[in-house]
Design a protein around this motif. Structure first.
Motif, mmCIF file in Angstrom:
data_model
loop_
_atom_site.group_PDB
_atom_site.id
_atom_site.type_symbol
_atom_site.label_atom_id
_atom_site.label_comp_id
_atom_site.label_asym_id
_atom_site.label_seq_id
_atom_site.Cartn_x
_atom_site.Cartn_y
_atom_site.Cartn_z
ATOM 1 N N MET A 181 11.825 -50.602 -12.275
ATOM 2 C CA MET A 181 11.847 -51.776 -13.117
ATOM 3 C C MET A 181 12.840 -51.606 -14.262
ATOM 4 S SD MET A 181 7.830 -51.814 -12.860
ATOM 5 C CE MET A 181 8.006 -50.401 -11.784
ATOM 6 N N TRP A 182 13.325 -52.718 -14.727
ATOM 7 C CA TRP A 182 14.108 -52.743 -15.958
ATOM 8 C C TRP A 182 13.394 -53.670 -16.946
ATOM 9 C CZ3 TRP A 182 18.099 -49.685 -17.293
ATOM 10 C CH2 TRP A 182 18.731 -48.978 -16.270
ATOM 11 N N TYR A 183 13.181 -53.138 -18.128
ATOM 12 C CA TYR A 183 12.570 -53.909 -19.203
ATOM 13 C C TYR A 183 13.589 -54.103 -20.321
ATOM 14 C CZ TYR A 183 7.736 -53.636 -17.491
ATOM 15 O OH TYR A 183 6.579 -53.783 -16.763
ATOM 16 N N ARG A 184 13.467 -55.217 -21.020
ATOM 17 C CA ARG A 184 14.282 -55.486 -22.199
ATOM 18 C C ARG A 184 13.335 -55.479 -23.398
ATOM 19 N NH1 ARG A 184 17.236 -60.963 -21.692
ATOM 20 N NH2 ARG A 184 15.092 -61.727 -21.817
ATOM 21 N N GLN A 185 13.764 -54.827 -24.454
ATOM 22 C CA GLN A 185 12.933 -54.752 -25.654
ATOM 23 C C GLN A 185 13.770 -55.154 -26.864
ATOM 24 O OE1 GLN A 185 11.355 -50.834 -26.673
ATOM 25 N NE2 GLN A 185 9.604 -51.730 -27.736
ATOM 26 N N TYR A 186 13.397 -56.283 -27.448
ATOM 27 C CA TYR A 186 14.028 -56.684 -28.692
ATOM 28 C C TYR A 186 13.366 -55.919 -29.832
ATOM 29 C CZ TYR A 186 16.229 -60.546 -26.172
ATOM 30 O OH TYR A 186 16.986 -61.299 -25.302
ATOM 31 N N SER A 187 14.069 -55.840 -30.936
ATOM 32 C CA SER A 187 13.583 -55.080 -32.079
ATOM 33 C C SER A 187 12.197 -55.551 -32.506
ATOM 34 C CB SER A 187 14.571 -55.222 -33.242
ATOM 35 O OG SER A 187 14.131 -54.493 -34.354
ATOM 36 N N ARG A 188 11.278 -54.630 -32.648
ATOM 37 C CA ARG A 188 9.924 -54.890 -33.110
ATOM 38 C C ARG A 188 9.116 -55.784 -32.165
ATOM 39 N NH1 ARG A 188 9.421 -52.826 -38.116
ATOM 40 N NH2 ARG A 188 11.315 -52.494 -39.311
ATOM 41 N N LYS A 189 9.484 -55.781 -30.894
ATOM 42 C CA LYS A 189 8.744 -56.533 -29.882
ATOM 43 C C LYS A 189 8.327 -55.596 -28.760
ATOM 44 C CE LYS A 189 9.545 -60.716 -31.609
ATOM 45 N NZ LYS A 189 8.474 -61.607 -32.084
ATOM 46 N N GLY A 190 7.421 -56.083 -27.907
ATOM 47 C CA GLY A 190 7.035 -55.315 -26.742
ATOM 48 C C GLY A 190 8.055 -55.440 -25.628
ATOM 49 N N PRO A 191 8.074 -54.498 -24.693
ATOM 50 C CA PRO A 191 8.986 -54.595 -23.549
ATOM 51 C C PRO A 191 8.679 -55.827 -22.689
ATOM 52 C CG PRO A 191 8.081 -52.368 -23.758
ATOM 53 C CD PRO A 191 7.306 -53.248 -24.684
ATOM 54 N N GLU A 192 9.736 -56.392 -22.115
ATOM 55 C CA GLU A 192 9.630 -57.594 -21.292
ATOM 56 C C GLU A 192 10.323 -57.301 -19.965
ATOM 57 O OE1 GLU A 192 11.501 -62.129 -21.552
ATOM 58 O OE2 GLU A 192 12.202 -60.521 -22.843
ATOM 59 N N LEU A 193 9.618 -57.565 -18.851
ATOM 60 C CA LEU A 193 10.173 -57.233 -17.542
ATOM 61 C C LEU A 193 11.371 -58.126 -17.202
ATOM 62 C CD1 LEU A 193 9.791 -55.515 -14.961
ATOM 63 C CD2 LEU A 193 8.461 -57.424 -14.036
ATOM 64 N N LEU A 194 12.460 -57.475 -16.771
ATOM 65 C CA LEU A 194 13.656 -58.186 -16.308
ATOM 66 C C LEU A 194 13.770 -58.147 -14.789
ATOM 67 C CD1 LEU A 194 16.564 -57.062 -18.664
ATOM 68 C CD2 LEU A 194 15.626 -59.365 -18.439
ATOM 69 N N MET A 195 13.639 -56.968 -14.233
ATOM 70 C CA MET A 195 13.868 -56.782 -12.805
ATOM 71 C C MET A 195 12.826 -55.823 -12.244
ATOM 72 S SD MET A 195 16.624 -58.571 -12.075
ATOM 73 C CE MET A 195 17.370 -57.931 -10.577
ATOM 74 N N TYR A 196 12.470 -56.062 -10.978
ATOM 75 C CA TYR A 196 11.463 -55.233 -10.301
ATOM 76 C C TYR A 196 11.975 -55.010 -8.889
ATOM 77 C CZ TYR A 196 6.902 -54.267 -8.039
ATOM 78 O OH TYR A 196 5.853 -53.730 -7.328
ATOM 79 N N THR A 197 12.136 -53.779 -8.467
ATOM 80 C CA THR A 197 12.588 -53.486 -7.111
ATOM 81 C C THR A 197 11.765 -52.344 -6.534
ATOM 82 O OG1 THR A 197 14.265 -51.947 -7.933
ATOM 83 C CG2 THR A 197 14.968 -54.211 -7.554
ATOM 84 N N TYR A 198 11.685 -52.300 -5.223
ATOM 85 C CA TYR A 198 10.959 -51.201 -4.588
ATOM 86 C C TYR A 198 11.699 -50.641 -3.380
ATOM 87 C CZ TYR A 198 9.370 -55.062 -1.659
ATOM 88 O OH TYR A 198 9.312 -56.171 -0.865
ATOM 89 N N SER A 199 12.949 -51.001 -3.210
ATOM 90 C CA SER A 199 13.693 -50.443 -2.095
ATOM 91 C C SER A 199 15.116 -50.163 -2.546
ATOM 92 C CB SER A 199 13.695 -51.415 -0.916
ATOM 93 O OG SER A 199 14.240 -52.647 -1.314
ATOM 94 N N SER A 200 15.799 -49.323 -1.808
ATOM 95 C CA SER A 200 17.195 -49.061 -2.108
ATOM 96 C C SER A 200 18.027 -50.310 -1.848
ATOM 97 C CB SER A 200 17.717 -47.912 -1.247
ATOM 98 O OG SER A 200 17.279 -46.673 -1.741
#
Lengths: 119, 111
Positions: free
Chosen positions: B34-53
């Motif tokens: 997974m890739w998460y984006r985190q803005y300053s003073r915020k919780g992580p937010e999911l951007l991308m989710y993958t399970y295979s090459s």
């Protein structure tokens, strides 16, 4: 859009004091988590909770820590006797399913965090 | 050796640039990425989710996974100032409930 809410946003406490951090997960979610992030360091897993019991915990989650879902909506993290090194941002998260549940149901939704400062 | 390694940056690019963010990992049991984006003073937010090459695209974002090299990437096309944030890679072996995070890369997109 449903969201995870956390209180307090910031708490300052003296070393040795007990602290309770509160979270309201998204209502139809079944899995609940606490993570923490020490300033400048990575987000670290503390504990996961499912079906009213801890399903996994990390080495960080020692006997000083406990979690509870007291009333079906709140999810709390208690630190019994805080130490200086407990100062961090604590994130609550929830998901419909476990991580392997796929993008839609496995996604962890994080709250905005509770900043704990131990003096 | 750390389980997940991520270049902390900071990374500064002009608006419109293509951004490449990377993580390497050592645990071959990791299956979900997974890739998460985190803005300053915020919780992580999911951007991308993958399970295979392979590659997975979502708008301006492309996630790439190479399990044989234990290497994942996130590409951001036509980067915008609003993309300025810390980007966290996260992984799981699927049997566990927990995610293992990278240390995060701080990205600034200059207007």
């Amino acid at each position: 859009e449903p969201e995870v809410t956390q209180t307090p946003s910031h708490q300052v406490t003296q070393m040795g004091q007990e602290v309770i951090l509160r979270c309201v997960p998204i209502s139809n979610h079944l899995y609940f988590y606490w993570y923490r992030q020490i300033l400048g360091q990575k987000v670290e897993f503390l504990v996961s909770f499912y079906n009213n019991e801890i399903s996994e915990k990390s080495e960080i989650f020692d006997d000083q820590f406990s979690v509870e879902r007291p009333d079906g909506s709140n999810f709390t993290l208690k630190i019994r006797s805080t130490k200086l090194e407990d100062s961090a941002m604590y994130f609550c998260a929830s998901s419909e399913a476990g991580v392997a549940g796929g993008r839609r149901s496995g996604e962890l939704f994080f709250g905005e965090g509770s900043r704990l400062t131990v003096l | 050796q750390k389980e997940v390694e991520q270049d902390p940056g900071p990374l500064s690019v002009p608006e419109g640039a293509i951004v490449s963010l990377n993580c390497t990992y050592s645990n071959s049991a990791f299956q979900y990425f997974m890739w998460y984006r985190q803005y300053s003073r915020k919780g992580p937010e999911l951007l991308m989710y993958t399970y295979s090459s392979g590659n997975k695209e979502d708008g301006r974002f492309t996630a790439q996974v190479d399990k044989s090299s234990k290497y994942i990437s996130l590409f951001i096309r036509d980067s915008q100032p609003s993309d300025s944030a810390t980007y966290l890679c996260a992984m799981s072996d699927g049997s566990a409930r927990q995610l293992t995070f990278g240390s995060g890369t701080q990205l600034t997109v200059l207007p």
